[in-house]
Write an enzyme that holds these catalytic residues in place. Structure first.
Site, short mmCIF file in Angstrom:
data_model
loop_
_atom_site.label_atom_id
_atom_site.label_comp_id
_atom_site.label_asym_id
_atom_site.label_seq_id
_atom_site.Cartn_x
_atom_site.Cartn_y
_atom_site.Cartn_z
N LYS A 64 51.30 85.62 -8.94
CA LYS A 64 51.33 84.37 -9.01
C LYS A 64 50.75 83.56 -7.30
CE LYS A 64 54.95 82.74 -10.73
NZ LYS A 64 56.42 82.96 -11.86
N ARG B 23 60.39 81.16 -5.94
CA ARG B 23 59.29 81.78 -7.62
C ARG B 23 59.38 83.43 -7.78
NH1 ARG B 23 54.46 77.92 -9.00
NH2 ARG B 23 55.57 78.74 -11.30
N GLY C 238 58.73 85.56 -18.00
CA GLY C 238 60.37 85.43 -17.89
C GLY C 238 61.20 86.29 -18.34
N MET D 288 61.63 87.95 -14.67
CA MET D 288 62.14 87.53 -13.24
C MET D 288 62.51 86.34 -13.31
SD MET D 288 60.81 89.86 -11.08
CE MET D 288 59.40 89.74 -11.15
N ARG E 269 47.07 81.89 -14.54
CA ARG E 269 46.64 83.59 -14.94
C ARG E 269 46.18 84.05 -15.88
NH1 ARG E 269 53.45 84.35 -16.19
NH2 ARG E 269 52.96 82.88 -18.68
N HIS F 215 58.64 82.42 -24.36
CA HIS F 215 58.33 83.28 -24.93
C HIS F 215 58.39 84.36 -25.71
CE1 HIS F 215 61.37 82.47 -20.68
NE2 HIS F 215 59.21 82.73 -20.60
N ARG G 222 42.24 121.77 -39.35
CA ARG G 222 43.48 122.89 -39.23
C ARG G 222 42.78 123.59 -40.98
NH1 ARG G 222 45.80 118.37 -37.66
NH2 ARG G 222 46.29 117.88 -36.43
N ARG H 169 39.48 125.24 -36.99
CA ARG H 169 40.47 126.64 -36.58
C ARG H 169 40.93 127.77 -37.46
NH1 ARG H 169 45.95 124.58 -34.58
NH2 ARG H 169 46.70 124.06 -36.45
N GLU I 122 45.16 126.62 -25.21
CA GLU I 122 46.61 125.86 -24.90
C GLU I 122 47.49 126.92 -24.69
OE1 GLU I 122 46.90 125.98 -30.07
OE2 GLU I 122 45.53 127.38 -30.08
N SER J 167 38.67 124.16 -26.76
CA SER J 167 39.31 122.84 -27.04
C SER J 167 40.18 123.13 -27.08
CB SER J 167 39.13 122.66 -28.52
OG SER J 167 39.77 121.70 -28.94
N GLY K 176 44.48 122.44 -26.73
CA GLY K 176 45.24 121.87 -27.71
C GLY K 176 46.43 121.85 -26.71
N THR K 177 46.49 120.80 -26.62
CA THR K 177 47.54 120.38 -25.03
C THR K 177 49.02 120.06 -26.03
OG1 THR K 177 46.63 117.94 -26.20
CG2 THR K 177 45.79 118.55 -24.02
N ASN K 178 49.14 119.69 -27.26
CA ASN K 178 50.58 120.07 -27.35
C ASN K 178 50.84 121.46 -26.78
OD1 ASN K 178 49.80 117.32 -29.13
ND2 ASN K 178 49.38 118.75 -30.90
N ASP K 179 50.78 122.17 -27.55
CA ASP K 179 50.88 123.56 -27.49
C ASP K 179 50.84 124.22 -25.72
OD1 ASP K 179 52.27 125.36 -29.08
OD2 ASP K 179 50.26 125.69 -30.11
N CYS L 291 41.85 117.98 -28.60
CA CYS L 291 42.49 117.98 -30.23
C CYS L 291 43.42 118.35 -29.71
CB CYS L 291 41.40 119.25 -30.44
SG CYS L 291 42.38 121.17 -30.47
N TYR M 93 34.36 116.05 -25.09
CA TYR M 93 34.61 115.11 -26.00
C TYR M 93 36.04 114.92 -25.86
CZ TYR M 93 35.42 118.86 -29.25
OH TYR M 93 35.51 120.16 -29.63
P1 ADP Z 1 57.70 82.48 -15.08
O1 ADP Z 1 57.22 83.20 -14.07
O2 ADP Z 1 58.65 82.85 -15.31
O3 ADP Z 1 56.65 81.11 -15.21
P2 ADP Z 1 57.88 80.22 -13.09
O4 ADP Z 1 57.95 80.64 -11.18
O5 ADP Z 1 56.57 79.94 -12.97
O6 ADP Z 1 58.66 81.28 -13.96
O7 ADP Z 1 58.89 79.19 -13.01
C1 ADP Z 1 58.83 78.65 -14.51
C2 ADP Z 1 59.52 77.23 -14.29
O8 ADP Z 1 59.29 76.51 -13.16
C3 ADP Z 1 57.30 77.04 -14.27
O9 ADP Z 1 57.14 76.45 -16.28
C4 ADP Z 1 57.39 75.77 -13.67
O10 ADP Z 1 56.22 74.82 -13.99
C5 ADP Z 1 58.22 75.02 -12.69
N1 ADP Z 1 58.26 74.92 -11.14
C6 ADP Z 1 58.73 75.92 -10.28
N2 ADP Z 1 58.42 75.63 -9.39
C7 ADP Z 1 57.82 74.07 -9.50
C8 ADP Z 1 57.54 73.82 -8.34
N3 ADP Z 1 57.60 73.89 -6.89
N4 ADP Z 1 58.11 72.49 -8.46
C9 ADP Z 1 58.40 72.06 -9.92
N5 ADP Z 1 58.10 72.66 -11.66
C10 ADP Z 1 57.71 74.28 -10.26
MG MG Z 2 48.58 125.08 -31.07
MG MG Z 3 54.72 80.09 -14.67
#
Ligand code: ADP
Ligand code: MG
Ligand code: MG
Length: 922
Positions: free
Chosen positions: A31, A101, A110, A112, A368, A486, A594, A653, A781, A800, A802-805, A867, A887
């Site tokens: 971010k 944020r 969502g 954190m 992002r 989400h 096999r 084998r 193996e 070859s 035989g990574t299981n064994d 394998c 391979y």
């Molecule tokens: P997440 O990582 O869960 O998307 P964000 O940090 O993006 O969380 O924040 C959640 C919401 O809050 C976002 O939808 C964003 O638009 C809003 N938000 C965050 N910072 C600001 C800000 N400075 N002004 C207005 N809205 C904000």
């Molecule tokens: Mg074997």
């Molecule tokens: Mg966001």
């Protein structure tokens, strides 16, 4: 100590300038880096600063204390932010508010926590009211601050476990609902300023009552509390479980972005929204988004109100009656559309963006690289390639091998669907089809998956706490939420079938039932439903499914990927049918056939009986007779499979049966065998007892059988050579590769090779043909074989792994018994991953590397493959490429995945070599 002062923890951004840029994700989080990048692109972004991930690390290293040097850096950056925004933090006349944020390196939507409106207090509220002349807005912002702050900073970050699982946010939500009810308001927006002021007072009382502390009224205390809480949220429960699933390391840490607030909730000329620069479900080149007038940030993603479409392209069943941004605010929409183009041009990828409009002015809050379905990833890669936005290498890297699964996913048989009537319709949030029994809670979904039951998770709306359940379910459906909720984001990231916003559903999680508007159907726990996630349709009962039809674009993409691939991809197949499937998926041979497969499943009765007869024989004569009868079956099975591969190499084998598993248990079967061998049932029983081993995994298996009973190897060699000779005669190219399992010393290979050579000479003579080429190699193996690989290669013409064994014996973990302890190793983080699913590169990987080097020191062009199960795991494929394997071999359905992973590994290697070159010059 003096050195510590030099660390720069705080990076400013705003006013088209920034200390950081888009490439600094490791330090600033995704971010923060992207906010800086957008500033540098001249895009309007509210000013602010990023506290780096290094500071998060220092925070945890210091026992959850913010480093002392941070104070001045933050105050300095805050002053600069104030200057840019023309407001002052904590000022009674013209206060600046900020958001705190979170922002990790890789996006965790969502997972954190973020706190908005930080800085509102009894000191700053009057000034805000006067300045905006909008008391309703100020009180609305204030009650939101109290709710978020209490939840995130005072409860979650403090690690408080709410009574009866009911957290402060929930308590406040209920109070809000109660309040709306009392005032006769349908929506939050109907509440008046006085109502909201009253609500804020109520909220503060609730904080005091439930959390035992007052909500802080000092803006500076709020700010520091917010920063620390974001750091703490890195170790919050949902963040940790999301990281576990996504394989994100725990020690990366998060950054904190403190950013000037802009307000989408200042009235009807304000709004907030979320968009994708292209359609994240299909990949179509359409600007795709949702917005809400007079709302703040989280309202859109939380799915509280049904969001409106930003444009015509985004209209669907649920929102087509709502006014689009394109129509309501044409000028601002145009500006947003231009930003979309600027961003795509700069990032060369599809982006997921967040924006807010404050009284007509557009602000960008986030961008992002957007999550997408496998279908969308494929389509976008091919489109952007055609648009010359990216090159072929980049296009190949754009599709996550794990997403291929989804492109090969089943869909509902269109014939079955034509006659079916959907029970309810929602938004197509995650494509493909899924069928399973309904469960109403995330816990039930997890339990059901554990019990091996396919389930569909049905929720009113999902929240980040549901993430484990969403993972466990084969499909997800919700009554509320939009395409950017989400649930939709997370499901799409996983390529999981998902339907959101099925407004006709009324889900009652308490009674585990769901009613459907306009129908008397009541869905109950355990009812079977089928979802069409591509269309958003829900059907009662189970509909027939088919494999997604061959997609020409996919073929083109894979052909392009193959151009970059340098490592081969073979398959593990034991039947002509499996071999044919694998070949159609692009397998370049069989890495593991096999022989014992023919003793399991359909049509195995006769060969199994003969095998048992062979196992229970005590004299050479008895055994030879049984082997003679078994020969035609073994030969037919090998010939059929080699034929299906049409001249591609096939590694066969030699038998490696766990003998005890083949001893007949029932009296009837024992009697039958006794008759065949001309001995008594007691004698059969006695012979069975004699075969008992304390440690069958390390017992009389693999090459050891051939050492004790050379005639068993003879029969197999004969089957292979006769099959090959017949194929060669009929014009099919064929060069058998005979693989000897469970070896630990070169002497075993010498011993077996002599037998095999003798048989070939005999077969050729009998059939009157010239000797034809074949190879004899070995499985690696047993750790000792890896340690002595240089000697093994004196006899073995190929290896070859035989990574299981090999994993089993390196760890001393019994493959069949890991269920009782491996989950604890994973949850307690003693191991980063299940070594039977992904190669343990640190340990087992060293054995592999060493064996490759030693083997090739003896035999320069030694062919080396793998394998084990891990051959279809992208990280393991990458490792195999780097280790120089010839391979990988994996199950048929994983072949495309391995092809892509191998191509990507080759491209990455090429790119790294390019990067490394200039450095060498110095
Ligand atoms: P997440 O990582 O869960 O998307 P964000 O940090 O993006 O969380 O924040 C959640 C919401 O809050 C976002 O939808 C964003 O638009 C809003 N938000 C965050 N910072 C600001 C800000 N400075 N002004 C207005 N809205 C904000
Ligand atoms: Mg074997
Ligand atoms: Mg966001």
């Amino acid at each position: 100590m003096a050195k510590a002062k030099l660390i720069k923890y705080v990076y400013l951004f705003g006013n088209k300038q920034a200390d950081g840029n888009g490439s600094m994700k490791t330090l600033l989080g995704g971010k923060g880096a992207n906010l800086a990048e957008m500033c540098l692109l001249g895009i309007p972004v509210p000013a602010g600063f990023t506290v780096s991930t290094e500071c998060c690390t220092a925070y945890y290293a210091g026992g959850c204390k913010l480093p002392a040097v941070l104070t001045n850096q933050v105050l300095d950056a805050l002053h600069k932010t104030e200057k840019i925004m023309g407001k002052k933090y904590g000022d009674p006349e013209n206060p600046l508010l900020v958001s705190c944020r979170s922002g990790a390196r890789s996006s965790m939507p969502g997972m954190m926590d973020t706190v908005l409106n930080v800085g509102l207090s009894t000191a700053t509220i009057p000034g805000m009211v006067k300045k905006t002349n909008n008391p309703r807005f100020v009180w609305d912002s204030y009650r939101r601050l109290i709710m978020m702050y209490a939840d995130v900073v005072m409860e979650k970050a403090e690690g408080l476990d709410p009574a009866e699982g009911k957290g402060i946010r929930k308590i406040m939500d209920e109070r809000l609902d109660q309040f709306k009810h009392q005032r006769g308001c349908a929506s939050d927006t109907d509440l008046k300023a006085e109502d909201l002021q009253q609500l804020a007072d109520d909220f503060k009382a609730l904080v005091k009552k439930h959390l035992g502390k007052a909500f802080p009224d000092d803006p500076m205390a709020q700010l520091w509390g917010g920063i620390a809480a974001v750091f703490k949220s890195w170790n919050g429960k949902k963040a940790v479980s999301y990281r576990r699933i996504e394989g994100i390391p725990d020690d990366w840490g998060t950054a904190v972005n403190v950013q000037a607030m802009v307000f989408g909730n200042m009235g009807d000329s304000s709004a907030t929204g979320v968009a994708f620069t292209r359609d994240p479900a299909t990949g179509e080149d359409k600007f795709y988004g949702e917005w809400l007038v007079n709302a703040q940030g989280e309202d859109v993603v939380a799915g509280i109100r049904t969001p409106s479409p930003i444009n015509d392209d985004t209209k669907n069943e649920q929102n087509k009656h709502l006014k689009s941004m394109q129509v309501a605010m044409p000028a601002t929409y145009k500006q947003l559309f231009a930003i979309r183009n600027t961003l795509e041009k700069n990032y060369h990828d599809m982006l997921d963006i967040e924006f807010t409009i404050e009284e007509g002015k557009l602000w960008m809050l986030q961008c992002r690289v957007g999550k997408r379905t496998g279908t969308a990833a494929l389509n976008m890669a091919m489109d952007m390639l055609a648009e010359r936005m990216i090159d072929q290498e980049t296009a190949v890297l754009r599709l996550d091998p794990k997403q291929l699964d989804e492109l090969l996913h089943p869909i509902i048989d269109p014939k079955a669907e034509k006659d079916a009537k959907p029970l309810v319709k929602g938004l197509p949030a995650g494509p493909g089809a899924a069928c399973g029994k309904l469960v109403f809670t995330a816990e039930d979904a997890v339990a059901s998956a554990k019990a091996g039951q396919k389930c569909i998770l049905i929720r009113e709306e999902t929240n980040p706490e549901d993430v484990e359940g969403m993972r466990a379910a084969v499909g997800i459906m919700t009554a509320r939420g939009g395409m950017t909720s989400h649930a939709a984001l997370v499901a799409r990231g996983w390529g999981k079938c998902c339907i959101v916003g099925a407004g006709g559903l009324h889900v009652d999680a308490a009674s585990k039932t769901a009613k459907v508007t306009g129908s008397d159907v009541v869905l109950k726990e355990g009812d079977v439903v089928t979802l069409n996630g591509t269309r958003g349709y829900v059907y009662v009962g189970s509909l027939a499914m088919i494999d997604a039809s061959e997609n020409p674009r996919f073929q083109k993409f894979m052909t392009m990927a193959d151009k970059f691939r340098t490592m081969g991809v073979r398959t593990n197949a034991d039947t002509p049918a499996d071999a044919a499937v694998a070949k159609s998926f692009g397998a370049e041979g069989i890495g593991l056939f096999r022989t014992e497969h023919m003793f399991y499943g359909e049509g195995c009765d006769k060969p199994l009986f003969l095998l048992r007869k062979m196992i229970l024989s005590t004299t050479l004569d008895e055994r030879r007779k049984a082997l003679g009868e078994l020969l035609p079956f073994v030969k037919a099975s090998i010939k059929g499979t080699m034929e299906a591969m049409g001249g591609l190499p096939v590694t066969i084998r030699l038998l490696d049966p766990p003998l005890h598993e083949f001893v007949p248990q029932g009296a009837e079967k024992q009697a039958e065998l006794a008759a065949a061998l001309g001995i008594t049932a007691e004698e059969i029983h006695k012979r069975g007892e004699e075969l008992h081993e304390n440690n069958p995994m390390m017992g009389h298996r693999g090459v050891r059988l051939g050492v004790t009973y050379p005639e068993v190897t003879e029969m197999q060699a004969r089957a292979i050579f006769e099959a090959a000779a017949e194929l060669i005669k009929s014009g099919t190219k064929c060069k058998p590769e005979i693989m000897i399992p469970v070896t630990c010393d070169v002497s075993e290979l010498k011993h077996q090779k002599a037998i095999i050579a003798g048989v070939q000479a005999a077969v050729c003579k009998e059939l009157g043909i010239k000797a034809f080429p074949y190879m004899v190699g070995t499985m690696i193996e047993i750790p000792r074989a890896a340690l002595l690989a240089d000697r093994m290669a004196q006899e073995a013409e190929f290896f070859s792994f035989g990574t299981n064994d090999l994993t089993q014996m390196s760890f001393g973990f019994s493959r069949d018994d890991i269920g009782s302890f491996l989950p604890d190793y994973l949850s307690k983080k003693l191991l980063p991953a299940d070594p039977f699913q992904t190669i343990d590169q640190d340990g087992v990987g060293q054995l592999i590397k060493m064996a490759v080097e030693k083997g090739r020191a003896t035999r320069e062009h030694l062919k080396v493959g793998i394998c084990g199960e891990q051959g279809g795991d992208p990280a393991s494929v990458n490792f195999c490429h780097r280790t120089g394997l010839t391979y990988v071999s994996c199950s048929p359905f994983r072949v495309p995945l391995a092809r892509l992973a191998a191509a990507q590994a080759a491209i990455e290697e090429k790119r790294q070599a390019k990067k490394a070159k200039p450095a060498k010059k110095k």
